[in-house]
Motif scaffolding. Structure first.
Motif, PDB file in Angstrom:
ATOM      1  N   LEU A  84       0.833  -1.292   0.019  1.00 39.63           N
ATOM      2  CA  LEU A  84      -0.102  -0.001  -0.059  1.00 39.63           C
ATOM      3  C   LEU A  84       0.835   1.246   0.121  1.00 39.63           C
ATOM      4  O   LEU A  84       0.567   2.396   0.242  1.00 39.63           O
ATOM      5  N   GLY A  85       1.965   1.194  -0.221  1.00 46.27           N
ATOM      6  CA  GLY A  85       2.895   2.233  -0.393  1.00 46.27           C
ATOM      7  C   GLY A  85       3.327   2.828   0.840  1.00 46.27           C
ATOM      8  O   GLY A  85       3.974   3.865   1.081  1.00 46.27           O
ATOM      9  N   ILE A  86       3.394   1.911   2.034  1.00 46.71           N
ATOM     10  CA  ILE A  86       3.569   2.594   3.380  1.00 46.71           C
ATOM     11  C   ILE A  86       5.136   3.018   3.520  1.00 46.71           C
ATOM     12  O   ILE A  86       5.340   3.726   4.465  1.00 46.71           O
ATOM     13  N   ALA A  87       5.881   2.379   2.543  1.00 49.44           N
ATOM     14  CA  ALA A  87       7.243   2.900   2.792  1.00 49.44           C
ATOM     15  C   ALA A  87       7.715   4.192   2.047  1.00 49.44           C
ATOM     16  O   ALA A  87       8.679   4.556   1.981  1.00 49.44           O
ATOM     17  N   GLN A  88       6.715   4.649   1.248  1.00 49.95           N
ATOM     18  CA  GLN A  88       6.863   5.769   0.472  1.00 49.95           C
ATOM     19  C   GLN A  88       7.515   6.977   1.439  1.00 49.95           C
ATOM     20  O   GLN A  88       8.574   7.788   0.844  1.00 49.95           O
ATOM     21  N   PRO A  89       7.057   7.359   2.444  1.00 50.08           N
ATOM     22  CA  PRO A  89       7.683   8.536   3.372  1.00 50.08           C
ATOM     23  C   PRO A  89       9.103   8.228   3.375  1.00 50.08           C
ATOM     24  O   PRO A  89       9.846   9.232   3.604  1.00 50.08           O
ATOM     25  N   VAL A  90       9.590   6.756   3.765  1.00 51.80           N
ATOM     26  CA  VAL A  90      10.576   6.585   4.130  1.00 51.80           C
ATOM     27  C   VAL A  90      11.641   6.914   2.881  1.00 51.80           C
ATOM     28  O   VAL A  90      12.913   7.628   3.037  1.00 51.80           O
ATOM     29  N   ALA A  91      11.366   6.470   1.813  1.00 53.88           N
ATOM     30  CA  ALA A  91      11.964   6.906   0.613  1.00 53.88           C
ATOM     31  C   ALA A  91      11.975   8.160   0.184  1.00 53.88           C
ATOM     32  O   ALA A  91      13.001   8.761  -0.317  1.00 53.88           O
ATOM     33  N   ASP A  92      11.001   9.049   0.476  1.00 53.38           N
ATOM     34  CA  ASP A  92      10.990  10.289   0.168  1.00 53.38           C
ATOM     35  C   ASP A  92      12.091  11.136   1.130  1.00 53.38           C
ATOM     36  O   ASP A  92      12.833  11.951   0.716  1.00 53.38           O
ATOM     37  N   VAL A  93      12.337  10.792   2.695  1.00 56.29           N
ATOM     38  CA  VAL A  93      13.040  11.490   3.481  1.00 56.29           C
ATOM     39  C   VAL A  93      14.398  10.892   2.880  1.00 56.29           C
ATOM     40  O   VAL A  93      15.392  12.040   2.838  1.00 56.29           O
ATOM     41  N   LEU A  94      14.573   9.777   2.622  1.00 58.13           N
ATOM     42  CA  LEU A  94      16.033   9.213   2.019  1.00 58.13           C
ATOM     43  C   LEU A  94      16.487  10.193   0.800  1.00 58.13           C
ATOM     44  O   LEU A  94      17.639  10.633   0.625  1.00 58.13           O
ATOM     45  N   LYS A  95      15.613  10.167  -0.114  1.00 56.39           N
ATOM     46  CA  LYS A  95      15.964  11.143  -1.087  1.00 56.39           C
ATOM     47  C   LYS A  95      16.370  12.735  -0.882  1.00 56.39           C
ATOM     48  O   LYS A  95      17.147  12.982  -1.329  1.00 56.39           O
ATOM     49  N   LEU A  96      15.712  13.221   0.096  1.00 54.64           N
ATOM     50  CA  LEU A  96      15.855  14.524   0.490  1.00 54.64           C
ATOM     51  C   LEU A  96      17.026  14.564   1.164  1.00 54.64           C
ATOM     52  O   LEU A  96      17.899  15.580   1.026  1.00 54.64           O
ATOM     53  N   ILE A  97      17.235  13.729   2.081  1.00 57.79           N
ATOM     54  CA  ILE A  97      18.651  13.605   2.715  1.00 57.79           C
ATOM     55  C   ILE A  97      19.988  13.821   1.794  1.00 57.79           C
ATOM     56  O   ILE A  97      20.647  14.203   1.867  1.00 57.79           O
ATOM     57  N   VAL A  98      19.904  12.634   0.910  1.00 60.44           N
ATOM     58  CA  VAL A  98      20.975  12.525   0.025  1.00 60.44           C
ATOM     59  C   VAL A  98      21.165  13.647  -1.099  1.00 60.44           C
ATOM     60  O   VAL A  98      22.165  13.504  -1.954  1.00 60.44           O
ATOM     61  N   LYS A  99      20.115  14.376  -1.320  1.00 57.89           N
ATOM     62  CA  LYS A  99      20.150  15.102  -2.533  1.00 57.89           C
ATOM     63  C   LYS A  99      21.139  16.388  -2.543  1.00 57.89           C
ATOM     64  O   LYS A  99      21.319  16.885  -1.144  1.00 57.89           O
ATOM     65  N   GLU A 100      21.542  16.618  -3.303  1.00 56.42           N
ATOM     66  CA  GLU A 100      22.787  17.891  -3.425  1.00 56.42           C
ATOM     67  C   GLU A 100      22.019  19.017  -3.024  1.00 56.42           C
ATOM     68  O   GLU A 100      20.831  19.360  -3.370  1.00 56.42           O
ATOM     69  N   VAL A 101      22.697  19.825  -2.138  1.00 60.30           N
ATOM     70  CA  VAL A 101      22.132  21.173  -1.761  1.00 60.30           C
ATOM     71  C   VAL A 101      22.858  22.261  -2.650  1.00 60.30           C
ATOM     72  O   VAL A 101      23.881  22.146  -2.801  1.00 60.30           O
ATOM     73  N   ILE A 102      22.147  22.638  -3.607  1.00 62.64           N
ATOM     74  CA  ILE A 102      22.391  23.828  -4.368  1.00 62.64           C
ATOM     75  C   ILE A 102      22.110  25.164  -4.168  1.00 62.64           C
ATOM     76  O   ILE A 102      21.063  25.347  -3.664  1.00 62.64           O
ATOM     77  N   VAL A 103      23.396  25.837  -3.747  1.00 59.87           N
ATOM     78  CA  VAL A 103      23.043  27.442  -3.338  1.00 59.87           C
ATOM     79  C   VAL A 103      23.000  28.153  -4.625  1.00 59.87           C
ATOM     80  O   VAL A 103      23.963  28.063  -5.630  1.00 59.87           O
ATOM     81  N   PRO A 104      21.994  28.934  -4.734  1.00 61.64           N
ATOM     82  CA  PRO A 104      22.160  29.896  -6.023  1.00 61.64           C
ATOM     83  C   PRO A 104      23.238  30.881  -5.977  1.00 61.64           C
ATOM     84  O   PRO A 104      23.517  31.358  -5.133  1.00 61.64           O
ATOM     85  N   ALA A 105      23.780  31.293  -7.154  1.00 66.16           N
ATOM     86  CA  ALA A 105      24.749  32.036  -7.269  1.00 66.16           C
ATOM     87  C   ALA A 105      24.571  33.614  -6.543  1.00 66.16           C
ATOM     88  O   ALA A 105      25.493  33.974  -5.992  1.00 66.16           O
ATOM     89  N   ARG A 106      23.165  34.032  -6.609  1.00 68.58           N
ATOM     90  CA  ARG A 106      22.985  35.108  -6.131  1.00 68.58           C
ATOM     91  C   ARG A 106      22.406  35.227  -4.885  1.00 68.58           C
ATOM     92  O   ARG A 106      21.863  36.225  -4.269  1.00 68.58           O
ATOM     93  N   ALA A 107      22.755  34.013  -4.232  1.00 71.20           N
ATOM     94  CA  ALA A 107      21.960  33.897  -2.569  1.00 71.20           C
ATOM     95  C   ALA A 107      22.819  34.793  -1.771  1.00 71.20           C
ATOM     96  O   ALA A 107      23.989  34.975  -1.843  1.00 71.20           O
ATOM     97  N   ASP A 108      22.232  35.282  -0.753  1.00 69.04           N
ATOM     98  CA  ASP A 108      22.554  35.993   0.312  1.00 69.04           C
ATOM     99  C   ASP A 108      22.902  34.818   1.373  1.00 69.04           C
ATOM    100  O   ASP A 108      22.335  34.079   2.267  1.00 69.04           O
ATOM    101  N   VAL A 109      24.141  33.983   1.363  1.00 70.83           N
ATOM    102  CA  VAL A 109      24.366  32.689   1.921  1.00 70.83           C
ATOM    103  C   VAL A 109      23.990  32.472   3.326  1.00 70.83           C
ATOM    104  O   VAL A 109      23.212  31.540   3.727  1.00 70.83           O
ATOM    105  N   PRO A 110      24.449  33.391   4.297  1.00 69.05           N
ATOM    106  CA  PRO A 110      24.008  33.532   5.748  1.00 69.05           C
ATOM    107  C   PRO A 110      22.479  33.111   5.928  1.00 69.05           C
ATOM    108  O   PRO A 110      22.328  32.414   6.506  1.00 69.05           O
ATOM    109  N   VAL A 111      22.018  34.107   5.271  1.00 70.66           N
ATOM    110  CA  VAL A 111      20.475  34.253   5.452  1.00 70.66           C
ATOM    111  C   VAL A 111      19.889  32.882   4.896  1.00 70.66           C
ATOM    112  O   VAL A 111      18.822  32.348   5.210  1.00 70.66           O
ATOM    113  N   TYR A 112      20.426  32.679   3.694  1.00 66.93           N
ATOM    114  CA  TYR A 112      19.858  31.431   2.868  1.00 66.93           C
ATOM    115  C   TYR A 112      19.960  30.275   3.839  1.00 66.93           C
ATOM    116  O   TYR A 112      18.809  29.633   3.913  1.00 66.93           O
ATOM    117  N   PHE A 113      21.044  29.844   4.396  1.00 62.82           N
ATOM    118  CA  PHE A 113      21.209  28.856   5.098  1.00 62.82           C
ATOM    119  C   PHE A 113      20.346  28.862   6.476  1.00 62.82           C
ATOM    120  O   PHE A 113      20.120  27.924   7.306  1.00 62.82           O
TER     121      PHE A 113
END
Lengths: 386, 367
Positions: free
Chosen positions: A74-103
């Motif tokens: 029934l897809g009950i492991a879906q949230p786990v997969a989502d969390v794993l995906k978000l955690i291992v995903k690369e954090v991309i900082v936009p070039a024009r970001a105000d870095v301290p505020v952004y983080f």
């Protein structure tokens, strides 16, 4: 044999009893605090994970689909997969970001979202800190997230984000006022700002019955406070891509997501405590009743999201300042009056008064809309058929 | 006085609600639109030029790919133009009926998509659009049954239709058509009276009839401005003069009126379909002697009321097997011209709604 009704109180006594064998009294207090915090955090994270699952399932059913059904039964492991995906995903900082505020923004977003759980009573004896001004404390700390939204919008260095952040601030500020006025009516009747006392005051009947208008105002404001559809304009997908969190990926995005769903749970819990009688209910243990009521409100929010189009920025402001604010003032007055008269009829006078005010307000709004539509209607201009 | 600056934002070509690769350069004062410039051409595939190198029949698949939502209607308009140019005819009765059936089913498909995605743009999270797409699937199944393809059918060809429908097609189509009114009623109940929908659509993107005519806007957008102009009535082609249907107009001139026109047209399409499916005769589906089309030198323009408006094909022949010029009158491109006029003065949120209410397909705008 510990009663199921007081399971958590029993657990608490048992653990502190064990601890006091080898810890000084202040050590026991400290350890109990840590245990409570960890337990609450675990509960919240798991709840949020499965709220997303529940939401997707409910929305899918509304839209005549199945929803997530691949990961696990029934897809009950879906949230786990989502969390794993978000955690291992690369954090991309936009070039024009105000870095301290952004983080900093995701952190500022999540931390205040967790604070209300220090005072929310899940049941009798199930509140970490029963402070005397809890009704004020919860809106006060949750409104800090507004700052985070503005920081995210500004720090991303993206115009869509900036628009989203500005919208979020305007919206949160506008809806806090009628929300607090609606809460004020509850405080007025129960005579306390403590959430535990307010729940105890609803032992005979929930305030929903005595203040139906107040509940509806509070519900609308709460949906707007947590930026949910139909008031999801700060992150309006079709207009602003994703609003203030457009430029966030990976963990940063996960933090916003977490905060949004914790926020949803918080406002639902507040509504359940203030209007639906909190933990009161027959047969089942109090904390189960509390969760049932919270999930009921959450499902209403999902249902709104599955059905309604989004309102526009100016309409959102009009609704708050021209409709909800006056109505919430009327509500306070009516509730005060009914309470003062004290007809000894339980919730009946309040219910009747609330329904009458709602009917009048609906009639007024409807005539105004008709007048507007009539003013806008133009004569048909026909081309001679060839 | 506070010194303020306008803000320029690019909406698209990658944006959740620009309906394909389309870019708008918005100049905003706060959230209010001061100026709008549409940029398109991202989907230009040189169809008009390539078509000059192909024979008339080889060009049919290109027409599928113009407005890819409404392949059948495009086929029909092109077939009419070629028939006019080459003097092919008469078209067998059964083929004429099949053409009308396919064209009207296409209209329902298009309006489903238009209404569904308009609601998506409004932020109704996917529920209406999925209801609409479900209905569209039933019709696409019919197209697949008839032509083997769901979106690029190439079914209507110069001279008739490519082959007869299988025997189970007519009962299946009757079943789908019988379900149509209930589907439209469902949408009607879900959406038409919705307070938020009305607030979002009424008085948004107002296009007065004079402006609409000046821009050359056609289709539901024009009829939503109150102009009763429908080529099926004004200049009946195929066998549209045999059917009983109403031209839907709404006086509102706004996005809400366009939405209502589309709902109404689905009902009218269901009426036409019922009549056509009841009357369809047996017989051949391709005119005699249409083997190799080599029209005499000359030119022809044929137009139909496509779901989005007037779709025309202008063909010039120099006597060779290939068209000398293959020109499309794209509905979407011409309707797009009114966009700036409708958007200036509204809020950002309205722009995507107005764009959705015009109902564009970029395949047709860029070709």
């Amino acid at each position: 044999m510990p009663s199921l009704n007081n399971l958590f109180g029993f657990l608490q006594d048992w653990i502190s009893g064990k601890l006091s064998g080898f810890l000084p009294p202040w050590g026991v207090t400290l350890a109990m605090m840590v245990i409570t915090i960890v337990a609450l955090l675990l509960f919240l994270v798991v709840t949020v994970m499965y709220l997303t699952y529940l939401e997707r399932k409910v929305l899918a059913r509304i839209a005549d689909r199945l929803g997530p059904n691949r990961a696990g039964p029934l897809g009950i492991a879906q949230p786990v997969a989502d969390v794993l995906k978000l955690i291992v995903k690369e954090v991309i900082v936009p070039a024009r970001a105000d870095v301290p505020v952004y983080f900093l923004a995701p952190v500022v977003m999540v931390a205040p979202a967790l604070l209300p759980y220090a005072v929310l009573p899940f049941g009798p004896r199930m509140v970490p800190a029963d402070i005397s001004v809890a009704v004020l404390f919860v809106p006060a700390v949750t409104s800090i997230t507004t700052l985070a939204l503005l920081m995210a919008g500004w720090g991303s260095g993206n115009k869509f984000s900036l628009l989203g952040g500005l919208r979020a601030v305007a919206q949160k500020v506008s809806y806090s006022i009628p929300l607090l006025l609606a809460f004020l009516a509850v405080v007025l009747v129960s005579g306390s700002l403590s959430l535990v006392r307010i729940v105890e005051a609803q032992a005979s009947y929930p305030f929903l019955l005595a203040q139906p208008l107040g509940f509806i105002i509070a519900l609308i404001c709460c949906v707007a406070e947590v930026n949910r559809s139909p008031f999801d304009i700060p992150e309006a997908e079709s207009e602003l891509v994703a609003g203030y969190h457009t430029e966030y990926s990976g963990v940063g995005f996960a933090m916003f997501f977490l905060a949004e769903y914790i926020g949803m749970f918080t406002v639902s819990a507040m509504l359940a405590i203030l209007y639906l009688g909190g933990w009161h209910g027959p047969l089942l243990p109090p904390y189960i009743w509390f969760l049932i009521k919270v999930y009921l409100i959450l499902c209403v929010m999902f249902w709104l999201r599955g059905t309604f189009p989004r309102v526009r920025v100016d309409q959102l402001m009009n609704l708050s300042w021209k409709v909800l604010l006056p109505l919430s003032m009327v509500n306070v007055a009516v509730v005060a009056l009914v309470d003062k008269l004290g007809l000894r009829l339980g919730f009946l006078p309040g219910l009747v008064a609330g329904l009458v005010v709602m009917a009048v307000a609906a009639a007024v709004l409807r005539t105004r809309r008709r007048a507007r539509a009539a003013a806008a209607a133009r004569p048909a201009w026909q081309v001679r058929e060839a | 006085m506070l010194r303020t600056e306008t803000l320029s934002i690019n909406v698209g070509p990658q944006h959740p609600s620009t309906h394909g690769v389309f870019r708008m350069l918005l100049t905003l004062d706060g959230e209010r639109v001061v100026d709008l410039k549409p940029y398109f051409g991202y989907l230009h595939r040189g169809i008009e030029k390539t078509a000059e190198q192909r024979t008339y029949v080889q060009n049919v698949p290109f027409t599928d790919r113009l407005d890819y939502i409404c392949g059948m209607s495009n086929n029909l308009a092109y077939a009419l133009a070629v028939e006019k140019l080459a003097g092919i005819g008469p078209i067998p009765e059964r083929a004429e009926y099949l053409r009308v059936i396919m064209a009207e089913l296409t209209r329902v498909v298009n309006h489903c998509v238009a209404i569904g995605f308009l609601l998506n743009d409004l932020g109704a999270f996917f529920t209406p659009v999925l209801y609409c797409l479900r209905q569209r699937e039933y019709i696409l199944d019919l197209f697949e049954m008839a032509s083997g393809s769901r979106m690029t059918p190439s079914y209507i060809r110069p001279g008739g239709v490519v082959e007869d429908v299988p025997p189970e097609f007519i009962p299946a189509a009757k079943k789908v058509v019988a379900g149509l009114p209930a589907f439209v009623d469902e949408l009607d109940q879900l959406l038409t009276g919705n307070e938020i929908l009305m607030a979002r659509l009424q008085n948004v993107g107002v296009l007065p009839p004079e402006r609409a005519i000046a821009y050359g806007v056609t289709g539901p957008v024009l009829r939503g401005s109150g102009v009763a102009y429908d080529i099926r009535r004004a200049e009946p082609y195929s066998i549209y003069d045999r059917f009983d249907f109403d031209v839907i107009t709404e006086p509102g001139q706004d996005a809400y009126a366009r939405f209502l026109v589309r709902l109404g047209e689905m009902r009218q399409s269901a009426r036409i379909l019922e009549q056509a499916l009841a009357q369809i005769p047996e017989g051949p589906v391709m005119a005699e002697g249409v083997r190799r089309i080599r029209p005499p030198a000359g030119e022809a323009y044929a137009r139909i009321e496509a779901p989005k408006g007037e779709l025309g094909f202008y063909l010039i022949s120099d006597g060779s097997p290939n068209p000398y010029r293959f020109r499309v009158r794209p509905t979407s491109l011409i309707n797009l011209q009114a966009l700036r006029d409708m958007c200036v003065g509204h809020l950002v949120a309205d722009v995507v709604v107005i764009l959705g209410s015009i109902d564009l397909t970029m395949g047709e705008v860029d070709r």
